[in-house]
Write a protein that holds these residues in place. Structure first.
Motif, PDB file in Angstrom:
ATOM      1  N   LEU A  30      78.931  -3.941 -35.586  1.00 20.31           N
ATOM      2  CA  LEU A  30      80.375  -3.710 -35.611  1.00 20.31           C
ATOM      3  C   LEU A  30      80.709  -2.269 -35.220  1.00 20.31           C
ATOM      4  CD1 LEU A  30      81.302  -5.680 -38.846  1.00 20.31           C
ATOM      5  CD2 LEU A  30      82.003  -6.250 -36.519  1.00 20.31           C
ATOM      6  N   GLU A  31      79.942  -1.313 -35.736  1.00 21.53           N
ATOM      7  CA  GLU A  31      80.196   0.094 -35.405  1.00 21.53           C
ATOM      8  C   GLU A  31      79.998   0.361 -33.918  1.00 21.53           C
ATOM      9  OE1 GLU A  31      79.201   2.861 -39.153  1.00 21.53           O
ATOM     10  OE2 GLU A  31      77.476   1.713 -38.442  1.00 21.53           O
ATOM     11  N   LEU A  32      78.982  -0.236 -33.319  1.00 20.57           N
ATOM     12  CA  LEU A  32      78.722  -0.025 -31.900  1.00 20.57           C
ATOM     13  C   LEU A  32      79.796  -0.653 -31.029  1.00 20.57           C
ATOM     14  CD1 LEU A  32      74.843  -0.584 -31.831  1.00 20.57           C
ATOM     15  CD2 LEU A  32      76.046   1.573 -31.455  1.00 20.57           C
ATOM     16  N   THR A  33      80.290  -1.822 -31.402  1.00 20.41           N
ATOM     17  CA  THR A  33      81.341  -2.454 -30.591  1.00 20.41           C
ATOM     18  C   THR A  33      82.640  -1.654 -30.644  1.00 20.41           C
ATOM     19  OG1 THR A  33      81.988  -3.908 -32.428  1.00 20.41           O
ATOM     20  CG2 THR A  33      80.391  -4.767 -30.849  1.00 20.41           C
ATOM     21  N   LEU A  34      82.892  -0.989 -31.766  1.00 23.80           N
ATOM     22  CA  LEU A  34      84.120  -0.206 -31.918  1.00 23.80           C
ATOM     23  C   LEU A  34      84.141   1.029 -31.024  1.00 23.80           C
ATOM     24  CD1 LEU A  34      84.646  -0.451 -35.784  1.00 23.80           C
ATOM     25  CD2 LEU A  34      86.014  -1.545 -33.993  1.00 23.80           C
ATOM     26  N   LYS A  35      83.009   1.392 -30.445  1.00 26.19           N
ATOM     27  CA  LYS A  35      82.956   2.539 -29.532  1.00 26.19           C
ATOM     28  C   LYS A  35      83.554   2.213 -28.163  1.00 26.19           C
ATOM     29  CE  LYS A  35      78.963   4.835 -31.636  1.00 26.19           C
ATOM     30  NZ  LYS A  35      79.681   6.105 -31.930  1.00 26.19           N
ATOM     31  N   TYR A  36      83.781   0.918 -27.928  1.00 25.95           N
ATOM     32  CA  TYR A  36      84.340   0.498 -26.637  1.00 25.95           C
ATOM     33  C   TYR A  36      85.851   0.290 -26.767  1.00 25.95           C
ATOM     34  CZ  TYR A  36      79.529  -0.294 -25.184  1.00 25.95           C
ATOM     35  OH  TYR A  36      78.196  -0.114 -24.866  1.00 25.95           O
ATOM     36  N   PRO A  37      86.590   0.416 -25.665  1.00 22.62           N
ATOM     37  CA  PRO A  37      88.036   0.150 -25.715  1.00 22.62           C
ATOM     38  C   PRO A  37      88.309  -1.261 -26.233  1.00 22.62           C
ATOM     39  CG  PRO A  37      87.433   1.166 -23.621  1.00 22.62           C
ATOM     40  CD  PRO A  37      86.146   0.834 -24.322  1.00 22.62           C
ATOM     41  N   GLU A  38      89.373  -1.393 -26.993  1.00 23.34           N
ATOM     42  CA  GLU A  38      89.690  -2.671 -27.612  1.00 23.34           C
ATOM     43  C   GLU A  38      89.802  -3.789 -26.591  1.00 23.34           C
ATOM     44  OE1 GLU A  38      92.990  -4.499 -30.766  1.00 23.34           O
ATOM     45  OE2 GLU A  38      92.970  -2.371 -30.247  1.00 23.34           O
ATOM     46  N   SER A  39      90.235  -3.453 -25.388  1.00 29.78           N
ATOM     47  CA  SER A  39      90.447  -4.472 -24.354  1.00 29.78           C
ATOM     48  C   SER A  39      89.150  -5.131 -23.894  1.00 29.78           C
ATOM     49  CB  SER A  39      91.154  -3.852 -23.140  1.00 29.78           C
ATOM     50  OG  SER A  39      90.374  -2.778 -22.611  1.00 29.78           O
ATOM     51  N   VAL A  40      88.012  -4.467 -24.107  1.00 30.45           N
ATOM     52  CA  VAL A  40      86.735  -5.030 -23.643  1.00 30.45           C
ATOM     53  C   VAL A  40      85.766  -5.327 -24.784  1.00 30.45           C
ATOM     54  CG1 VAL A  40      86.933  -3.873 -21.409  1.00 30.45           C
ATOM     55  CG2 VAL A  40      85.659  -2.758 -23.258  1.00 30.45           C
ATOM     56  N   GLN A  41      86.152  -5.010 -26.015  1.00 29.73           N
ATOM     57  CA  GLN A  41      85.244  -5.233 -27.139  1.00 29.73           C
ATOM     58  C   GLN A  41      84.873  -6.715 -27.260  1.00 29.73           C
ATOM     59  OE1 GLN A  41      86.929  -3.811 -30.802  1.00 29.73           O
ATOM     60  NE2 GLN A  41      87.108  -1.706 -30.072  1.00 29.73           N
ATOM     61  N   PRO A  42      83.595  -7.017 -27.328  1.00 28.17           N
ATOM     62  CA  PRO A  42      83.210  -8.415 -27.537  1.00 28.17           C
ATOM     63  C   PRO A  42      83.547  -8.859 -28.958  1.00 28.17           C
ATOM     64  CG  PRO A  42      81.283  -6.993 -27.629  1.00 28.17           C
ATOM     65  CD  PRO A  42      82.429  -6.122 -27.221  1.00 28.17           C
ATOM     66  N   ALA A  43      83.873 -10.121 -29.110  1.00 24.53           N
ATOM     67  CA  ALA A  43      84.159 -10.664 -30.440  1.00 24.53           C
ATOM     68  C   ALA A  43      82.861 -10.743 -31.238  1.00 24.53           C
ATOM     69  CB  ALA A  43      84.793 -12.044 -30.324  1.00 24.53           C
ATOM     70  N   VAL A  44      82.913 -10.335 -32.492  1.00 30.91           N
ATOM     71  CA  VAL A  44      81.736 -10.357 -33.353  1.00 30.91           C
ATOM     72  C   VAL A  44      82.015 -11.261 -34.552  1.00 30.91           C
ATOM     73  CG1 VAL A  44      80.173  -9.005 -34.793  1.00 30.91           C
ATOM     74  CG2 VAL A  44      81.081  -8.014 -32.682  1.00 30.91           C
ATOM     75  N   ARG A  45      81.125 -12.207 -34.799  1.00 34.53           N
ATOM     76  CA  ARG A  45      81.186 -13.047 -35.995  1.00 34.53           C
ATOM     77  C   ARG A  45      79.954 -12.756 -36.843  1.00 34.53           C
ATOM     78  NH1 ARG A  45      80.785 -18.797 -35.287  1.00 34.53           N
ATOM     79  NH2 ARG A  45      79.471 -18.314 -33.509  1.00 34.53           N
ATOM     80  N   VAL A  46      80.167 -12.466 -38.092  1.00 35.65           N
ATOM     81  CA  VAL A  46      79.052 -12.275 -39.012  1.00 35.65           C
ATOM     82  C   VAL A  46      78.775 -13.610 -39.685  1.00 35.65           C
ATOM     83  CG1 VAL A  46      78.186 -11.013 -41.008  1.00 35.65           C
ATOM     84  CG2 VAL A  46      79.720  -9.866 -39.390  1.00 35.65           C
ATOM     85  N   ILE A  47      77.599 -14.161 -39.434  1.00 32.97           N
ATOM     86  CA  ILE A  47      77.227 -15.461 -39.985  1.00 32.97           C
ATOM     87  C   ILE A  47      76.401 -15.234 -41.251  1.00 32.97           C
ATOM     88  CG2 ILE A  47      76.084 -17.659 -39.552  1.00 32.97           C
ATOM     89  CD1 ILE A  47      78.412 -17.108 -37.668  1.00 32.97           C
ATOM     90  N   PRO A  48      76.888 -15.679 -42.409  1.00 29.41           N
ATOM     91  CA  PRO A  48      76.162 -15.399 -43.648  1.00 29.41           C
ATOM     92  C   PRO A  48      74.838 -16.134 -43.722  1.00 29.41           C
ATOM     93  CG  PRO A  48      77.952 -16.932 -44.069  1.00 29.41           C
ATOM     94  CD  PRO A  48      78.103 -16.474 -42.654  1.00 29.41           C
ATOM     95  N   GLY A  49      73.882 -15.478 -44.355  1.00 31.22           N
ATOM     96  CA  GLY A  49      72.600 -16.094 -44.666  1.00 31.22           C
ATOM     97  C   GLY A  49      72.397 -16.033 -46.163  1.00 31.22           C
ATOM     98  N   ILE A  50      71.214 -16.360 -46.602  1.00 27.66           N
ATOM     99  CA  ILE A  50      70.885 -16.277 -48.030  1.00 27.66           C
ATOM    100  C   ILE A  50      70.141 -14.967 -48.253  1.00 27.66           C
ATOM    101  CG2 ILE A  50      69.613 -17.342 -49.930  1.00 27.66           C
ATOM    102  CD1 ILE A  50      70.006 -20.022 -48.436  1.00 27.66           C
ATOM    103  N   SER A  51      70.734 -14.074 -49.010  1.00 31.29           N
ATOM    104  CA  SER A  51      70.126 -12.765 -49.236  1.00 31.29           C
ATOM    105  C   SER A  51      68.834 -12.904 -50.034  1.00 31.29           C
ATOM    106  CB  SER A  51      71.093 -11.844 -49.984  1.00 31.29           C
ATOM    107  OG  SER A  51      71.308 -12.341 -51.294  1.00 31.29           O
ATOM    108  N   ALA A  52      67.942 -11.953 -49.838  1.00 29.51           N
ATOM    109  CA  ALA A  52      66.680 -11.959 -50.577  1.00 29.51           C
ATOM    110  C   ALA A  52      66.925 -11.873 -52.078  1.00 29.51           C
ATOM    111  CB  ALA A  52      65.793 -10.809 -50.113  1.00 29.51           C
ATOM    112  N   VAL A  53      67.941 -11.123 -52.480  1.00 28.65           N
ATOM    113  CA  VAL A  53      68.190 -10.974 -53.916  1.00 28.65           C
ATOM    114  C   VAL A  53      68.637 -12.307 -54.519  1.00 28.65           C
ATOM    115  CG1 VAL A  53      70.601 -10.176 -53.657  1.00 28.65           C
ATOM    116  CG2 VAL A  53      69.296  -9.562 -55.690  1.00 28.65           C
ATOM    117  N   GLY A  54      69.457 -13.063 -53.802  1.00 19.58           N
ATOM    118  CA  GLY A  54      69.884 -14.358 -54.299  1.00 19.58           C
ATOM    119  C   GLY A  54      68.754 -15.366 -54.327  1.00 19.58           C
ATOM    120  N   ALA A  55      67.948 -15.378 -53.268  1.00 19.94           N
ATOM    121  CA  ALA A  55      66.821 -16.305 -53.203  1.00 19.94           C
ATOM    122  C   ALA A  55      65.780 -15.981 -54.273  1.00 19.94           C
ATOM    123  CB  ALA A  55      66.185 -16.262 -51.817  1.00 19.94           C
TER     124      ALA A  55
END
Length: 229
Positions: A77-102
């Motif tokens: 997310l931080e790296l994409t924000l370095k680009y102009p908003e007009s060209v920023q690729p869409a980012v989706r964060v897909i949740p997984g199962i954290s090690a602490v929960g598992a």
């Protein structure tokens, strides 16, 4: 891995990740373009992934566990924000199962009340800051989950955790250690605050230190929520 995460990997055209994690999903890679790097090359890896996305490709950046818990979600997310908003690729964060929960599920129910998650790795966070966080969590009677507890280079930090916790908790306080959580070499050990550092602990281990109410019964670690049973 959640079903959504698997679907995202299968539908992606490009896969980027730490070489060790890519090996764990090699059956899903097929003929996809793969961007693999070693440890300490996270920025280069994620930058390459962002550039592929800027080129119009559907890219999946792999983390172990949940990408938002000590994973790559924030960096991407931080790296994409370095680009102009007009060209920023869409980012989706897909949740997984954290090690602490598992790990908690393997141990029983040690996280049923307030808990803190702390990494002992001092590569990005000064040890003095980590030590203060441990002190505050121990003083506040939080259950404490420890990521990156011990490496070949870092051997004394986990001993410092033990010493700090002993200032606030009884030596018999339950401690659970899970190795290779959710992987083929998975192993669980139950110990206590006095003795847990005598067990095998490495970078593939997750340590959970109980609070003042945590107990072990029937081979399971339980932290009461406060229900009257």
């Amino acid at each position: 891995m959640t079903p959504r995460a698997r679907e995202a990997i299968e539908s992606a055209q490009v896969i980027a990740g730490y070489d060790t994690y890519l090996e764990l999903i090699k059956d899903l890679l097929g003929k996809k373009k793969v961007i693999g790097t070693g440890m300490m090359q996270e920025i280069d890896r994620c930058q390459a992934a962002v550039e592929e996305a800027l080129g119009g490709y559907d890219v999946a950046v792999i983390s172990s566990g949940d990408p938002g818990v000590y994973g790559m979600a924030g960096l991407v997310l931080e790296l994409t924000l370095k680009y102009p908003e007009s060209v920023q690729p869409a980012v989706r964060v897909i949740p997984g199962i954290s090690a602490v929960g598992a790990a908690a599920a393997i141990l029983g129910a040690p996280l049923m009340h307030d808990f803190a998650v702390i990494s002992l790795s001092d590569l990005l966070t000064p040890w003095e800051v980590i030590e203060k966080r441990i002190e505050m969590a121990a003083a506040g009677d939080f259950v404490i989950a420890i990521y990156n507890p011990k490496s070949t280079r870092r051997t004394m930090q986990i001993e410092a955790v033990r010493e700090i916790a002993l200032k606030y908790r009884h030596s018999s306080t339950p401690v659970g250690i899970v190795h290779h959580v959710s992987r083929t070499k998975e192993q669980m050990v139950l110990s206590n605050l006095e003795n847990f550092t005598r067990e095998h602990i490495d970078m593939f281990s997750l340590v959970i230190i109980g609070n003042s109410q945590t107990y072990i019964a029937g081979g399971q670690m339980i932290t009461p929520r406060g229900y009257q049973v």
